[in-house]
Design a protein around this motif. Sequence first.
Motif, PDB file in Angstrom:
ATOM      1  N   UNK A 190      -4.105 -12.829 -39.286  1.00 64.31           N
ATOM      2  CA  UNK A 190      -5.515 -12.475 -39.414  1.00 64.31           C
ATOM      3  C   UNK A 190      -5.892 -11.194 -38.702  1.00 64.31           C
ATOM      4  N   UNK A 191      -7.176 -10.888 -38.760  1.00 61.65           N
ATOM      5  CA  UNK A 191      -7.718  -9.688 -38.140  1.00 61.65           C
ATOM      6  C   UNK A 191      -9.191  -9.904 -37.842  1.00 61.65           C
ATOM      7  N   UNK A 192      -9.755  -9.031 -37.049  1.00 62.07           N
ATOM      8  CA  UNK A 192     -11.198  -9.027 -36.820  1.00 62.07           C
ATOM      9  C   UNK A 192     -11.698  -7.617 -37.052  1.00 62.07           C
ATOM     10  N   UNK A 193     -12.972  -7.503 -37.295  1.00 60.77           N
ATOM     11  CA  UNK A 193     -13.617  -6.200 -37.412  1.00 60.77           C
ATOM     12  C   UNK A 193     -14.689  -6.129 -36.345  1.00 60.77           C
ATOM     13  N   UNK A 194     -14.766  -4.985 -35.676  1.00 59.01           N
ATOM     14  CA  UNK A 194     -15.780  -4.780 -34.650  1.00 59.01           C
ATOM     15  C   UNK A 194     -16.471  -3.450 -34.872  1.00 59.01           C
ATOM     16  N   UNK A 218     -22.390   3.722 -39.294  1.00 62.22           N
ATOM     17  CA  UNK A 218     -21.787   3.313 -38.043  1.00 62.22           C
ATOM     18  C   UNK A 218     -20.297   3.059 -38.270  1.00 62.22           C
ATOM     19  N   UNK A 219     -19.467   3.480 -37.384  1.00 62.78           N
ATOM     20  CA  UNK A 219     -18.019   3.301 -37.493  1.00 62.78           C
ATOM     21  C   UNK A 219     -17.625   1.892 -37.029  1.00 62.78           C
ATOM     22  N   UNK A 220     -16.414   1.489 -37.409  1.00 63.53           N
ATOM     23  CA  UNK A 220     -15.885   0.202 -36.966  1.00 63.53           C
ATOM     24  C   UNK A 220     -14.368   0.265 -36.919  1.00 63.53           C
ATOM     25  N   UNK A 221     -13.771  -0.724 -36.268  1.00 59.82           N
ATOM     26  CA  UNK A 221     -12.319  -0.837 -36.237  1.00 59.82           C
ATOM     27  C   UNK A 221     -11.918  -2.215 -36.756  1.00 59.82           C
ATOM     28  N   UNK A 222     -10.795  -2.242 -37.465  1.00 62.90           N
ATOM     29  CA  UNK A 222     -10.164  -3.487 -37.873  1.00 62.90           C
ATOM     30  C   UNK A 222      -9.057  -3.730 -36.861  1.00 62.90           C
ATOM     31  N   UNK A 223      -9.080  -4.886 -36.209  1.00 66.88           N
ATOM     32  CA  UNK A 223      -8.136  -5.177 -35.123  1.00 66.88           C
ATOM     33  C   UNK A 223      -7.146  -6.244 -35.568  1.00 66.88           C
ATOM     34  N   UNK A 224      -5.857  -5.920 -35.443  1.00 65.66           N
ATOM     35  CA  UNK A 224      -4.782  -6.870 -35.721  1.00 65.66           C
ATOM     36  C   UNK A 224      -3.905  -6.968 -34.471  1.00 65.66           C
ATOM     37  N   UNK A 225      -3.363  -8.135 -34.228  1.00 65.59           N
ATOM     38  CA  UNK A 225      -2.433  -8.346 -33.116  1.00 65.59           C
ATOM     39  C   UNK A 225      -1.068  -8.647 -33.723  1.00 65.59           C
TER      40      UNK A 225
END
Length: 172
Positions: free
Chosen positions: A13-17, A1-8
């Motif tokens: 920090x970051x999140x992964x979804x 399954x693919x995912x994205x690492x999200x940074x603002x």
Amino acid sequence: MAFVTIRIKGAEGYTRSALSKDRMVLGRSSDCDLPIKHTSISREHCAFIHEGGEWFVEDLRSSNGTWVGDSKLTDRLKLEERAVVKTGRARMTFHNGDMKDAEAAVDLSSDDELDLGGDGDGDGDSGPTTTATSDVPEAMRCKDCEAWMSTTHRSRGDKMACPRCGHSNAVA
């Protein structure tokens, strides 16, 4: 399954979804599959689409546009490993694999064991480890959306906004 690492941009920090459905919409609306509460992001900004074993991204007529690398999207674009998708101040790095595998690939440049789970078995299933100099965990879950947030270089009681949903959290 693919995912994205999200940074603002401008936030720590970051999140992964995980991209757990064949079509996942990213936007400011809480109805989106990947909600990011920031004014630079449209209510429904872009979509990640899984079709024929490939992942694509397309802009949903957003105000500020969707970019992959330095190119503004005008049509659906196939995503390659580590492609950077830009939407407003958010930066998503695409990964075509399991989120668990991403943790195993981290190079610590030391002999220390990586245990993101905190229970010593290295499987990352029960929460983050704490730093050697304090009892503050290196990461914590948002109280609202349960996304992981980095708390490195934070002190107990510091307030920080979740980069995914914007909810204010206190470092425990």
